[in-house]
Structure formats: C-alpha cells, structure tokens
Motif scaffolding. Structure first.
Motif, mmCIF file in Angstrom:
data_model
loop_
_atom_site.group_PDB
_atom_site.id
_atom_site.type_symbol
_atom_site.label_atom_id
_atom_site.label_comp_id
_atom_site.label_asym_id
_atom_site.label_seq_id
_atom_site.Cartn_x
_atom_site.Cartn_y
_atom_site.Cartn_z
ATOM 1 N N TYR A 23 0.837 -1.199 0.000
ATOM 2 C CA TYR A 23 0.000 0.000 0.000
ATOM 3 C C TYR A 23 0.869 1.245 0.000
ATOM 4 O O TYR A 23 1.942 1.287 0.578
ATOM 5 N N PHE A 24 0.376 2.236 -0.721
ATOM 6 C CA PHE A 24 1.110 3.469 -0.917
ATOM 7 C C PHE A 24 0.196 4.642 -0.611
ATOM 8 O O PHE A 24 -0.635 5.017 -1.439
ATOM 9 N N PRO A 25 0.321 5.203 0.604
ATOM 10 C CA PRO A 25 -0.523 6.337 0.967
ATOM 11 C C PRO A 25 -0.055 7.597 0.245
ATOM 12 O O PRO A 25 1.039 8.100 0.500
ATOM 13 N N LEU A 26 -0.871 8.053 -0.683
ATOM 14 C CA LEU A 26 -0.520 9.207 -1.503
ATOM 15 C C LEU A 26 -1.737 10.102 -1.674
ATOM 16 O O LEU A 26 -2.860 9.614 -1.836
ATOM 17 N N THR A 27 -1.504 11.394 -1.682
ATOM 18 C CA THR A 27 -2.565 12.345 -2.006
ATOM 19 C C THR A 27 -2.106 13.357 -3.051
ATOM 20 O O THR A 27 -2.924 13.930 -3.748
ATOM 21 N N ASP A 28 -0.797 13.553 -3.165
ATOM 22 C CA ASP A 28 -0.249 14.499 -4.133
ATOM 23 C C ASP A 28 -0.311 13.901 -5.536
ATOM 24 O O ASP A 28 0.209 12.797 -5.760
ATOM 25 N N VAL A 46 -1.987 -5.731 -10.727
ATOM 26 C CA VAL A 46 -3.232 -5.076 -10.337
ATOM 27 C C VAL A 46 -2.886 -3.912 -9.416
ATOM 28 O O VAL A 46 -2.133 -4.075 -8.461
ATOM 29 N N ILE A 47 -3.448 -2.759 -9.736
ATOM 30 C CA ILE A 47 -3.250 -1.580 -8.903
ATOM 31 C C ILE A 47 -4.622 -0.994 -8.605
ATOM 32 O O ILE A 47 -5.324 -0.548 -9.506
ATOM 33 N N TYR A 48 -4.991 -1.044 -7.332
ATOM 34 C CA TYR A 48 -6.230 -0.421 -6.879
ATOM 35 C C TYR A 48 -5.920 1.027 -6.530
ATOM 36 O O TYR A 48 -4.924 1.303 -5.868
ATOM 37 N N ILE A 49 -6.786 1.934 -6.971
ATOM 38 C CA ILE A 49 -6.601 3.357 -6.687
ATOM 39 C C ILE A 49 -7.936 3.913 -6.200
ATOM 40 O O ILE A 49 -8.978 3.653 -6.818
ATOM 41 N N THR A 50 -7.895 4.684 -5.134
ATOM 42 C CA THR A 50 -9.140 5.286 -4.665
ATOM 43 C C THR A 50 -9.679 6.236 -5.733
ATOM 44 O O THR A 50 -8.911 6.854 -6.477
ATOM 45 N N GLU A 51 -10.991 6.328 -5.784
ATOM 46 C CA GLU A 51 -11.623 7.184 -6.787
ATOM 47 C C GLU A 51 -11.164 8.636 -6.657
ATOM 48 O O GLU A 51 -10.939 9.308 -7.669
ATOM 49 N N ALA A 52 -10.987 9.105 -5.431
ATOM 50 C CA ALA A 52 -10.561 10.489 -5.217
ATOM 51 C C ALA A 52 -9.171 10.737 -5.799
ATOM 52 O O ALA A 52 -8.939 11.757 -6.462
ATOM 53 N N LEU A 53 -8.249 9.819 -5.589
ATOM 54 C CA LEU A 53 -6.905 9.973 -6.138
ATOM 55 C C LEU A 53 -6.927 9.808 -7.653
ATOM 56 O O LEU A 53 -6.257 10.551 -8.374
ATOM 57 N N ALA A 54 -7.697 8.868 -8.139
ATOM 58 C CA ALA A 54 -7.782 8.641 -9.583
ATOM 59 C C ALA A 54 -8.268 9.884 -10.319
ATOM 60 O O ALA A 54 -7.805 10.174 -11.430
ATOM 61 N N ALA A 55 -9.173 10.630 -9.706
ATOM 62 C CA ALA A 55 -9.676 11.852 -10.332
ATOM 63 C C ALA A 55 -8.562 12.875 -10.537
ATOM 64 O O ALA A 55 -8.616 13.673 -11.470
ATOM 65 N N LYS A 56 -7.536 12.805 -9.696
ATOM 66 C CA LYS A 56 -6.418 13.755 -9.787
ATOM 67 C C LYS A 56 -5.378 13.335 -10.819
ATOM 68 O O LYS A 56 -4.556 14.153 -11.228
ATOM 69 N N ILE A 57 -5.371 12.046 -11.210
ATOM 70 C CA ILE A 57 -4.327 11.559 -12.130
ATOM 71 C C ILE A 57 -4.947 10.841 -13.336
ATOM 72 O O ILE A 57 -4.390 9.871 -13.836
ATOM 73 N N ASN A 81 -18.455 6.671 -2.241
ATOM 74 C CA ASN A 81 -18.432 6.154 -3.601
ATOM 75 C C ASN A 81 -18.948 7.219 -4.555
ATOM 76 O O ASN A 81 -20.051 7.717 -4.382
ATOM 77 N N THR A 82 -18.147 7.554 -5.559
ATOM 78 C CA THR A 82 -18.578 8.550 -6.548
ATOM 79 C C THR A 82 -19.262 7.900 -7.740
ATOM 80 O O THR A 82 -19.823 8.586 -8.571
ATOM 81 N N GLY A 83 -19.177 6.579 -7.839
ATOM 82 C CA GLY A 83 -19.743 5.886 -8.989
ATOM 83 C C GLY A 83 -18.760 5.747 -10.138
ATOM 84 O O GLY A 83 -19.010 5.046 -11.110
ATOM 85 N N ARG A 84 -17.625 6.411 -10.023
ATOM 86 C CA ARG A 84 -16.630 6.372 -11.105
ATOM 87 C C ARG A 84 -16.060 4.968 -11.311
ATOM 88 O O ARG A 84 -15.840 4.542 -12.432
ATOM 89 N N GLY A 85 -15.840 4.258 -10.220
ATOM 90 C CA GLY A 85 -15.284 2.906 -10.311
ATOM 91 C C GLY A 85 -16.220 1.963 -11.042
ATOM 92 O O GLY A 85 -15.799 1.216 -11.920
ATOM 93 N N ILE A 86 -17.505 1.982 -10.709
ATOM 94 C CA ILE A 86 -18.456 1.087 -11.364
ATOM 95 C C ILE A 86 -18.630 1.469 -12.833
ATOM 96 O O ILE A 86 -18.784 0.595 -13.684
#
Length: 109
Positions: A23-28, A46-57, A81-86
C-alpha cells in the motif's frame, strides 16, 4: 510472480496491508503519477486506486487503459463512492463482450 498494490489516502487504504497488499498512501497528484508509473514498470499486475486519487491523475491512468498490465481498478475511499469505479468496470465489460450487460431495470426501482 505478479504483485498487487493499492494507492490512495492512508485512512482509505491502510486495511489492505492486512491482506498482504503493498500500500502506498498518496494524495499528491505528481507523486501518485510517478508511483503509478513505477509500479507498472516493476511487476505489479493489479493496482487499486481510490476514486478520489484517480480523479487527480486521470491522464496518467488513461495511459494504461489499452495495456494488458497493470489492471487499474478504482475503489471507493472513506469519503464515499462517486460511482466512477463502477462506470469504469461497466465500460471495460462493454469493451470485452461488445454489449452492455450491466443495466438497471426501470421497473425494479
């Protein structure tokens, strides 16, 4: 052997360590984009990314959409959940099978 990682804010991902995932805690966004490139080049399948971080990158994630590996999967974080993942999973299924098999029946809502 392939590896699995998870990226996002610490509160959303720290539990994945108990499952044996890196796990890699990142927000930047800049750090996250660099880490995604690094993980994709070092055997992570496989790389899981939180929806909030994914929106930034998004731009960096888009680079891997047509690649066989890594599979980038968006997950909800503690903020919800923003619905972006689904939507991303739905789009992948549509591409794979050539049709929308995930639908909502209006009579059931």
């Amino acid at each position: 052997m392939y590896k699995i990682a998870v990226m996002g804010d610490l509160d959303s991902i720290y539990g994945f360590a108990a499952l044996g995932l890196a796990y890699f805690p990142l927000t930047d966004p800049l750090e996250a984009a660099r880490k995604l490139r690094e993980l994709s080049e070092s055997g992570y399948a496989v790389i899981y990314i939180t929806e909030a971080l994914a929106a930034k990158i998004e731009t960096e994630i888009d680079r891997y959409q047509e690649a066989d590996l890594p599979a980038i999967i968006l997950i909800p974080g503690i903020s919800g959940n923003t619905g972006r993942g689904i939507r991303s999973v739905k789009r992948s299924v549509e591409q794979a099978v050539g049709s929308d098999i995930i639908f909502q029946n209006d009579s059931e809502t």
